[in-house]
Write an enzyme that holds these catalytic residues in place. Sequence first.
Site, mmCIF file in Angstrom:
data_model
loop_
_atom_site.group_PDB
_atom_site.id
_atom_site.type_symbol
_atom_site.label_atom_id
_atom_site.label_comp_id
_atom_site.label_asym_id
_atom_site.label_seq_id
_atom_site.Cartn_x
_atom_site.Cartn_y
_atom_site.Cartn_z
ATOM 1 N N ASN A 135 -27.152 17.620 64.035
ATOM 2 C CA ASN A 135 -27.346 18.552 65.148
ATOM 3 C C ASN A 135 -26.290 19.649 65.089
ATOM 4 O O ASN A 135 -25.151 19.412 64.720
ATOM 5 C CB ASN A 135 -27.258 17.834 66.495
ATOM 6 C CG ASN A 135 -27.731 18.737 67.612
ATOM 7 O OD1 ASN A 135 -28.920 19.003 67.740
ATOM 8 N ND2 ASN A 135 -26.795 19.276 68.382
ATOM 9 N N GLU B 143 -30.410 22.432 63.287
ATOM 10 C CA GLU B 143 -30.445 23.878 63.546
ATOM 11 C C GLU B 143 -29.975 24.659 62.318
ATOM 12 O O GLU B 143 -30.306 25.843 62.185
ATOM 13 C CB GLU B 143 -29.594 24.212 64.773
ATOM 14 C CG GLU B 143 -30.209 23.780 66.115
ATOM 15 C CD GLU B 143 -30.034 22.301 66.451
ATOM 16 O OE1 GLU B 143 -29.438 21.564 65.627
ATOM 17 O OE2 GLU B 143 -30.504 21.867 67.522
ATOM 18 N N ASP C 38 -18.183 30.793 83.334
ATOM 19 C CA ASP C 38 -19.285 30.669 82.375
ATOM 20 C C ASP C 38 -20.259 31.831 82.577
ATOM 21 O O ASP C 38 -19.891 32.872 83.130
ATOM 22 C CB ASP C 38 -19.945 29.285 82.489
ATOM 23 C CG ASP C 38 -20.565 28.847 81.162
ATOM 24 O OD1 ASP C 38 -21.381 29.613 80.613
ATOM 25 O OD2 ASP C 38 -20.252 27.752 80.659
HETATM 26 MN MN MN Z 1 -30.475 20.040 68.579
#
Ligand code: MN
Length: 450
Positions: free
Chosen positions: A143, A206, A255
């Site tokens: 990931n 990804e 954020d």
């Molecule tokens: Mn992912």
Amino acid sequence: MSLRAFLEDCARRGEVLEIGELLSTRYEIASVIKALDGGPLLVFKRVEGHPSFKVVSNICNRPRLMRALGAEHVEEAYRKLIEASERPSEPKVSSSGLAAEEHVMEKPDLGKLPVLLHYEGDAGPYITSAVISARSPDGNIENVSVHRLLVVGRDKLVIRLVPRHLYKLWRMAADEGRDLGVAISIGVHPAVMLASTTPVPFGVSEFHVANTLLGGRLKLFECSETGARAPAEAEVVIEGFIKARELAPEGPLVDITGTHDAIRQQPVIEVRRIMWREGAYYHAILPAGVEHKLLMGFPREAEIWRAVSKVVPRVVAVNLSVGGCGWLHAIIAVEKNVDGDAKNAIMAAFSAHPSLKHVVVVDPDIDIYNPADVEWAIATRFQASEDLIIVPNARGSSLDPSADQETGLTTKVGIDATIPLGRDKRAFERAKVPLTARAEAVIRRLLGRG
Ligand code: MN
């Protein structure tokens, strides 16, 4: 397919602004980035206390993002991103020859990196452009995702882990009593960054999405300490382990909403090695800046575009607007066939992006990037008693301070600001002033374009 090649291309086009004055990582660089938000690409050449690094920011605005994806217009960019997420491909992997290995710090000191302190009230300096990769204990699942990292010591970071894929890998390792090895890459090609924020199912790497986006030209290397992988051409790579049991306070940090996020107990990363290229560019993303909103929001725009395209004849464009934090508000321009299409578009958008809170659907003649134009559509084409959808108690974003902070529940609102088909269209169309060639020449001169 490196950040460096992309920066060189931007420099050739005259889009890079170099700042030669000495500036501090403590507020000073952040204040300059904030003042020029959304404008030119910024390179800070002299960073106080960090002679080996340059700080680069505002790499992506919309036009540069299009170029990074090799797309002429926004629909093409959405299509490319969706195709890449549907047809991920295995990148080449090498064990050596890493550009980032030109300098290696075996006894890591994060204080050597020009990590910025951004806002008053932030818990400390934050790494904001970290592309973090990890693999499952059996090595089969990889990931890659972006997380904010708080620097709390020479070799210690605290990572914000929302319960998604990296969190799952961390739990899998912790269940076996192991720490999770991670590679933290800073300064990668924008397409890699974008792929890392693209939602794909657990089990799809990804990096494979990024490789397809880059036409099969992504090169990875395997880190020696952790086995995690990083782009071979990354500017900086940090190797470390997310501790199975150690937590520490994370936050507050401004954020995407521009407000301070809460303090939470989050996992600690123990840093083992830091590597960087000669003359490394450290990528700093200003929280709540245009670049932050775009990199986080753009893949979601693509998702919304895809979902809404299935229920209406054509989606012209989607804008997760700057005022909506690039995350909570979507403006969608559609061509509709029948009344009711816009309401279906609203529902499709909510299901495509669960954090979405307010949606406005407009006709193709509205400029969805211009807030005044969108407001005009609401003022002249919208009747709340007919065109409003309210969904109370739906799941929202943890980043929205007005959502229920305990349950995360929020109220969603959809606004259909399209012209009703049963009415005479001319009553809703914007009036035009005929323009002669002579008048146009005068206007061009007055606006300084002719
Ligand atoms: Mn992912």
